[in-house]
Scaffold this motif. Structure first.
Motif, short mmCIF file in Angstrom:
data_model
loop_
_atom_site.label_atom_id
_atom_site.label_comp_id
_atom_site.label_asym_id
_atom_site.label_seq_id
_atom_site.Cartn_x
_atom_site.Cartn_y
_atom_site.Cartn_z
N VAL A 1 56.03 33.27 99.39
CA VAL A 1 54.66 33.65 99.74
C VAL A 1 53.86 34.11 98.53
N THR A 2 54.26 33.70 97.32
CA THR A 2 53.48 34.09 96.16
C THR A 2 52.20 33.26 96.09
N LYS A 3 51.21 33.79 95.38
CA LYS A 3 49.93 33.11 95.24
C LYS A 3 50.12 31.79 94.49
N SER A 4 50.97 31.81 93.46
CA SER A 4 51.13 30.60 92.65
C SER A 4 51.84 29.51 93.45
N GLY B 1 51.72 29.15 96.69
CA GLY B 1 50.74 28.68 97.66
C GLY B 1 49.83 27.62 97.06
N ALA B 2 49.38 27.86 95.83
CA ALA B 2 48.47 26.93 95.18
C ALA B 2 49.17 25.63 94.79
N SER B 3 50.36 25.76 94.18
CA SER B 3 51.03 24.54 93.69
C SER B 3 51.52 23.68 94.84
N SER B 4 52.04 24.30 95.90
CA SER B 4 52.53 23.50 97.03
C SER B 4 51.37 22.85 97.77
N ALA B 5 50.22 23.55 97.80
CA ALA B 5 49.03 22.95 98.44
C ALA B 5 48.60 21.72 97.66
N GLN B 6 48.70 21.80 96.33
CA GLN B 6 48.36 20.67 95.48
C GLN B 6 49.27 19.48 95.77
N VAL B 7 50.57 19.76 95.91
CA VAL B 7 51.54 18.70 96.21
C VAL B 7 51.20 18.04 97.54
N VAL B 8 50.90 18.88 98.57
CA VAL B 8 50.59 18.34 99.90
C VAL B 8 49.37 17.42 99.83
N LEU B 9 48.31 17.88 99.15
CA LEU B 9 47.07 17.09 99.11
C LEU B 9 47.26 15.79 98.32
N VAL B 10 47.96 15.88 97.19
CA VAL B 10 48.18 14.67 96.37
C VAL B 10 49.01 13.66 97.15
N LEU B 11 50.09 14.12 97.79
CA LEU B 11 50.96 13.20 98.53
C LEU B 11 50.25 12.61 99.74
N SER B 12 49.57 13.46 100.52
CA SER B 12 48.96 12.96 101.75
C SER B 12 47.83 11.98 101.45
N ILE B 13 46.97 12.32 100.47
CA ILE B 13 45.85 11.43 100.14
C ILE B 13 46.36 10.18 99.43
N GLY B 14 47.34 10.36 98.53
CA GLY B 14 47.90 9.21 97.81
C GLY B 14 48.54 8.21 98.75
N LEU B 15 49.42 8.70 99.66
CA LEU B 15 50.09 7.81 100.60
C LEU B 15 49.09 7.15 101.55
#
Lengths: 143, 121
Positions: free
Chosen positions: A112-115, A117-131
């Motif tokens: 639940v760290t801030k960092s 949260g940010a990095s995993s959100a980035q992964v989710v957005l890149v993967l979902s939009i990319g796929l």
């Protein structure tokens, strides 16, 4: 008495059009609200999803009308629009799945760290939009 | 200390939504696993995916049984999620009740249709 500072703003009546558009969400916030949007979208399109399941799996004949839906369309709805709706569903499912797995991972490991949260959100957005882009290109016959 | 009215009901406290919270995560995991099973079944076949391959995914009895469970789980997952949306944004009780009723009718209808499709395969 002089007013040195501006009075603190009160958010008692947040307007969806004039206030919400001025908010700047962090990436994790975007993942969160899009999780909700994608879930509601799949809920509203659920009869269409069941129709796709029905026609694709029931018989050879219904399978033909399933494939025809993406070519000539369904009734007065043209095929390109059916493809567009299917692409919206593909995005919704990918985003909801990936954001959901992020939730489960955070719950299970207490990440639940801030960092994180940010990095995993980035992964989710890149993967979902990319796929979505890759599958969308396939759906519209670009390759 | 929460006051209990009747024998078991806790009217206030931090655990009022825990059951649905947990149910949503358990069903989410089930749906995710199911997605990967279907994807694996499709990706492990060679050649273009036609009707035979696609219908074949749901042909076996264990797959039908699993799909049925996942559909029921999906229904409950969607109910908890959509109800959360109404509870967050829709305040007038009458409108909220109407939306809850609509959600249940919508979901139960879709679930019945999907189960019918699955069962006659």
């Amino acid at each position: 008495m002089t007013q040195l500072k501006k009075p603190r703003p009160e958010f008692r009546n947040i307007n969806a059009f004039t206030d919400l558009t001025t908010y700047r969400l962090p990436l994790a916030g975007w993942v969160s609200i899009l999780h909700r949007v994608s879930g509601l979208l799949m809920f509203l399109l659920m009869p269409f999803i069941v129709w796709l399941f029905d026609t694709s799996v029931s018989s050879e004949i219904s399978f033909d009308s399933f494939t025809a839906a993406f070519g000539v369309g369904i009734g007065f709805v043209p095929g390109w629009f059916v493809k567009l709706v299917a692409l919206a569903l593909i995005w919704a499912y990918l985003h909801h799945l990936l954001a959901g797995l992020r939730h489960l991972y955070m719950d299970a490991t207490h990440s639940v760290t801030k960092s994180f949260g940010a990095s995993s959100a980035q992964v989710v957005l890149v993967l979902s939009i990319g796929l979505t882009l890759i599958l969308g290109a396939k759906l519209f016959g670009l390759y | 200390m929460a006051i209990n009215y009747g024998s078991r009901r806790v009217v206030a406290g931090a655990h009022y939504g825990t059951r649905d919270w947990l149910a949503q995560r358990v069903t989410a995991l089930l749906i995710a696993l199911f997605t990967f099973i279907v994807l694996a079944k499709l990706l492990l076949t060679s050649g273009p995916i036609g009707y035979e391959t696609w219908a074949g995914v749901f042909a076996s009895q264990w797959m039908k049984t699993l799909t049925f469970s996942v559909l029921v789980g999906l229904f409950y997952h969607a109910w908890v999620g959509v109800r959360d949306i109404w509870m967050d944004y829709v305040k007038p009780p009458g409108l909220r009740l109407a939306l809850h009723v609509f959600t249940i009718v919508w979901l139960v209808g879709c679930l019945g249709w999907a189960i019918q499709v699955l069962w006659r395969l």
